[in-house]
Design a protein around this motif. Structure first.
Motif, PDB file in Angstrom:
ATOM      1  N   LEU A 202       0.867  -1.181   0.000  1.00  0.00           N
ATOM      2  CA  LEU A 202       0.000   0.000   0.000  1.00  0.00           C
ATOM      3  C   LEU A 202       0.900   1.226   0.000  1.00  0.00           C
ATOM      4  N   PRO A 203       0.471   2.319  -0.628  1.00  0.00           N
ATOM      5  CA  PRO A 203       1.302   3.512  -0.652  1.00  0.00           C
ATOM      6  C   PRO A 203       1.453   4.112   0.748  1.00  0.00           C
ATOM      7  N   ALA A 204       2.628   4.657   1.032  1.00  0.00           N
ATOM      8  CA  ALA A 204       2.930   5.222   2.347  1.00  0.00           C
ATOM      9  C   ALA A 204       1.944   6.303   2.752  1.00  0.00           C
ATOM     10  N   HIS A 205       1.465   7.073   1.785  1.00  0.00           N
ATOM     11  CA  HIS A 205       0.567   8.173   2.151  1.00  0.00           C
ATOM     12  C   HIS A 205      -0.794   7.695   2.646  1.00  0.00           C
ATOM     13  N   MET A 206      -1.048   6.378   2.608  1.00  0.00           N
ATOM     14  CA  MET A 206      -2.313   5.849   3.142  1.00  0.00           C
ATOM     15  C   MET A 206      -2.235   5.583   4.645  1.00  0.00           C
ATOM     16  N   ARG A 207      -1.043   5.628   5.244  1.00  0.00           N
ATOM     17  CA  ARG A 207      -0.904   5.332   6.677  1.00  0.00           C
ATOM     18  C   ARG A 207      -1.846   6.156   7.525  1.00  0.00           C
ATOM     19  N   ALA A 208      -1.815   7.470   7.329  1.00  0.00           N
ATOM     20  CA  ALA A 208      -2.637   8.358   8.153  1.00  0.00           C
ATOM     21  C   ALA A 208      -4.124   8.071   7.958  1.00  0.00           C
TER      22      ALA A 208
END
Length: 80
Positions: free
Chosen positions: A60-66
């Motif tokens: 999954l793309p890192a920017h989905m963490r938040a």
């Protein structure tokens, strides 16, 4: 409906995008993402935990963490 949608990659067009769900019966997380096929990445994962025949490694793309954390916190009462 057993799987409840949590979030989708906000940087995509909403079709065939990485997404996160929670199983309302078990609290398990279900991820839709890009299948990891790079042999080096798979070898690194396997160093810590062998990948069973019925398992997949998903990116999954890192920017989905938040967004995933926010969705889990918002729905914390139903996530076990």
């Amino acid at each position: 409906m057993r799987l409840r949608f949590l979030t989708i990659d906000p940087d995509t067009n909403g079709d065939e995008c990485p997404a996160a769900f929670v199983d309302e019966e078990t609290g398990d997380l279900v991820f839709q993402g890009w299948a990891v096929t790079d042999p080096d990445d798979l070898a690194q994962v396997s160093q810590h935990s062998r990948i069973a025949e019925n398992e997949s490694v998903v990116r999954l793309p890192a920017h989905m963490r938040a967004a995933i954390l926010e969705a889990l916190n918002d729905h914390n009462s139903s996530v076990r």
